[in-house]
Structures are given as C-alpha cells and as structure tokens.
Motif scaffolding. Structure first.
Motif, PDB file in Angstrom:
ATOM      1  N   LYS A 227       0.784  -1.162   0.132  1.00 30.99           N
ATOM      2  CA  LYS A 227      -0.037   0.122   0.061  1.00 30.99           C
ATOM      3  C   LYS A 227       0.959   1.448   0.334  1.00 30.99           C
ATOM      4  CE  LYS A 227      -3.847  -1.959   2.481  1.00 30.99           C
ATOM      5  NZ  LYS A 227      -4.884  -1.976   3.553  1.00 30.99           N
TER       6      LYS A 227
ATOM      7  N   THR B  45       0.373   5.395   1.024  1.00 34.44           N
ATOM      8  CA  THR B  45      -0.290   6.258   1.526  1.00 34.44           C
ATOM      9  C   THR B  45      -0.073   7.692   1.462  1.00 34.44           C
ATOM     10  OG1 THR B  45      -1.370   4.509   3.112  1.00 34.44           O
ATOM     11  CG2 THR B  45      -1.716   6.988   3.809  1.00 34.44           C
TER      12      THR B  45
ATOM     13  N   ASN C 237      -3.843  11.398   2.839  1.00 32.65           N
ATOM     14  CA  ASN C 237      -5.246  10.494   2.838  1.00 32.65           C
ATOM     15  C   ASN C 237      -5.779  10.109   1.750  1.00 32.65           C
ATOM     16  OD1 ASN C 237      -5.275  12.170   5.550  1.00 32.65           O
ATOM     17  ND2 ASN C 237      -7.020  13.471   4.865  1.00 32.65           N
TER      18      ASN C 237
ATOM     19  N   TYR D  19      -8.522   4.467  -2.339  1.00 32.54           N
ATOM     20  CA  TYR D  19      -9.498   5.165  -1.255  1.00 32.54           C
ATOM     21  C   TYR D  19      -8.998   6.513  -0.968  1.00 32.54           C
ATOM     22  CZ  TYR D  19     -10.014  -0.070  -0.558  1.00 32.54           C
ATOM     23  OH  TYR D  19     -10.338  -1.146  -0.466  1.00 32.54           O
TER      24      TYR D  19
ATOM     25  N   ASP E 140     -10.000   9.182   2.561  1.00 32.97           N
ATOM     26  CA  ASP E 140     -10.570   9.060   3.757  1.00 32.97           C
ATOM     27  C   ASP E 140     -11.323   7.870   3.988  1.00 32.97           C
ATOM     28  OD1 ASP E 140      -9.541  11.646   4.169  1.00 32.97           O
ATOM     29  OD2 ASP E 140     -11.231  12.688   3.522  1.00 32.97           O
ATOM     30  N   ASN E 141     -10.694   6.639   3.648  1.00 35.27           N
ATOM     31  CA  ASN E 141     -11.351   5.257   3.801  1.00 35.27           C
ATOM     32  C   ASN E 141     -12.320   4.997   3.028  1.00 35.27           C
ATOM     33  OD1 ASN E 141      -9.382   4.257   5.605  1.00 35.27           O
ATOM     34  ND2 ASN E 141     -10.531   5.800   7.453  1.00 35.27           N
ATOM     35  N   ASN E 142     -12.869   5.927   2.171  1.00 33.75           N
ATOM     36  CA  ASN E 142     -14.125   5.497   1.001  1.00 33.75           C
ATOM     37  C   ASN E 142     -13.270   5.080  -0.076  1.00 33.75           C
ATOM     38  OD1 ASN E 142     -16.387   6.605   2.438  1.00 33.75           O
ATOM     39  ND2 ASN E 142     -14.841   8.593   2.582  1.00 33.75           N
ATOM     40  N   GLU E 143     -13.768   3.843  -0.723  1.00 29.73           N
ATOM     41  CA  GLU E 143     -13.047   3.254  -2.102  1.00 29.73           C
ATOM     42  C   GLU E 143     -13.480   4.363  -3.131  1.00 29.73           C
ATOM     43  OE1 GLU E 143     -12.789  -0.669  -4.482  1.00 29.73           O
ATOM     44  OE2 GLU E 143     -13.890  -0.758  -2.708  1.00 29.73           O
TER      45      GLU E 143
END
Length: 229
Positions: free
Chosen positions: A131, A133, A136, A147, A149-152
């Motif tokens: 991954k 990162t 965000n 993703y 903010d943890n939204n795919e």
C-alpha cells in the motif's frame, strides 16, 4: 482473452474479428447498442470496442449505462476529427479512444496496452498487499484499489493507473507524455486531451469525499500529486 466489439459496420467487424483472433483474442461482435449493452452486462469481457454511432442506443448511452454497473475497459471508436466525441466519451469513463479510419496495428497496440494491464492484475492476485498512503489517499497496489478518507473510489482501470502513477511520484511533476506512455501505452499526440480528462474524472471522484486539492496542474508540463495539506 475475450473482447466484445459493438459496431454496426458488419464488414469492419468481420475484418477486425479475423485480425484480432489471429493475435490470440476471442472476439464477439454485435451491431446495435441495445444488444451490445445486454452482452456487456451478461458476460465478463477483458475489453469492449465501442462505436459512437450505433442504432437503438448510441455508444455514449451504452457507456453511460455500462458505467453504472461495470468498469469493463472500453476503447471508443470515434469519427476522425470529432473532438467532442472523444472528450465526451472520456468524461463518461472510456479508457481510451481511436479515430476511424484507423490502422489495424494501431488498434492492436491499444488493445494490448489494456490487456497487458489485466494480465498484470492477475499476476498480482497471490502477492501480498502493498500500500501507498499519501495525503489521505491510500493505493492498494495488489488489489488495485484506491481510497480517500477510507472511502473506496470507483475508478476505471485507466483512472486507477493514472492516480497510482501520480501517488508513486508524489511531490514530483509527472508529464502528460510520461502518463500517456506508461498508462495508455502510446505517445501523446498533439492536442490529445485524454490525460486531462482522466485526471478531471479522478478529481471529481475524490471530491465526492474530500474537497481538498490533491492533484495540481503544472500548466504546460503535467501534474503533481501534493504530498501534504
């Protein structure tokens, strides 16, 4: 790999089907938008070759409805000189376009660029999940998912490739020429706005969850993914 060609030019379909079959692909042809969309929904194709001018449903409507349910890679077949068709197709989520009339070898190169990407995905299926990162944005390289903010993000294959390339080079300018060659597998032609449209689509999808600027345009040069807020 199985390809679907949606084009009402039966002669062209026969020629391309014969040519691509000789290159190792399985090709199915349909000649109107309604049947093409039905086929695309019912089966999993590695790639769809989609003409703009079709009876019953035009290529734009086929692509629009397809993208509501599937992210199957699509190359639009557009009329030579019709810039609107190309831009609109990319806005709707086409992965690439090629203007008619085209050289068979040029089409094969476009097809190979996308199908190589699919083969690469399969080769990563048993690898560990690496991954990235940055700011965000999370890029899952093995799963080929992104993703914010943890939204795919619901990205096409080409959009994912563009975003992943920018994130890998976060803080550095990535030229449009480099993006075109690494993602689309071809040199960037003069007045080609395909990369601009893919980046625009990515920005819109990120903005659905976070309005902070992530990708900055370096006018006349390319794009840079911003490292921090």
């Amino acid at each position: 790999m199985k390809l679907l060609m949606i084009d009402d030019d039966t002669g062209l379909c026969e020629l391309l089907s014969e040519y691509l079959t000789a290159q190792g692909y399985i090709v199915e042809c349909v000649h109107d938008g309604e049947q093409g969309l039905k086929k695309a929904f019912e089966h999993d194709y590695a790639l769809i070759l989609l003409d703009v001018m079709l009876p019953k449903l035009d290529g734009f409507e086929v692509l629009k409805q397809l993208r509501q349910k599937k992210l199957t890679p699509v190359i639009m077949l557009t009329a030579k000189g019709e810039d609107f068709d190309r831009i609109f197709g990319l806005e709707l989520g086409a992965d690439d376009y090629i203007p008619k009339p085209f050289n068979h070898r040029e089409l094969l190169a476009r097809v190979k660029a996308i199908t190589r990407r699919i083969e690469h995905i399969a080769s990563l299926s048993n690898t560990s999940s690496n991954k990235l990162t940055v700011n965000n944005i999370i890029i899952n390289l093995a799963a080929r998912q992104a993703y914010v903010d943890n939204n795919e993000l619901s990205l096409t294959g080409t959009e994912y490739e563009v975003l992943a390339l920018l994130v890998k080079n976060a803080g550095e300018v990535v030229s449009k020429e480099q993006i075109s060659e690494e993602v689309l597998g071809r040199r960037l032609a003069s007045f080609d706005r395909s990369i601009d449209m893919h980046v625009s689509n990515i920005r819109k999808k990120i903005a659905e969850y976070n309005n902070s600027e992530r990708i900055k345009t370096m006018r006349g040069t390319g794009y840079v993914f911003i490292r921090g807020e």
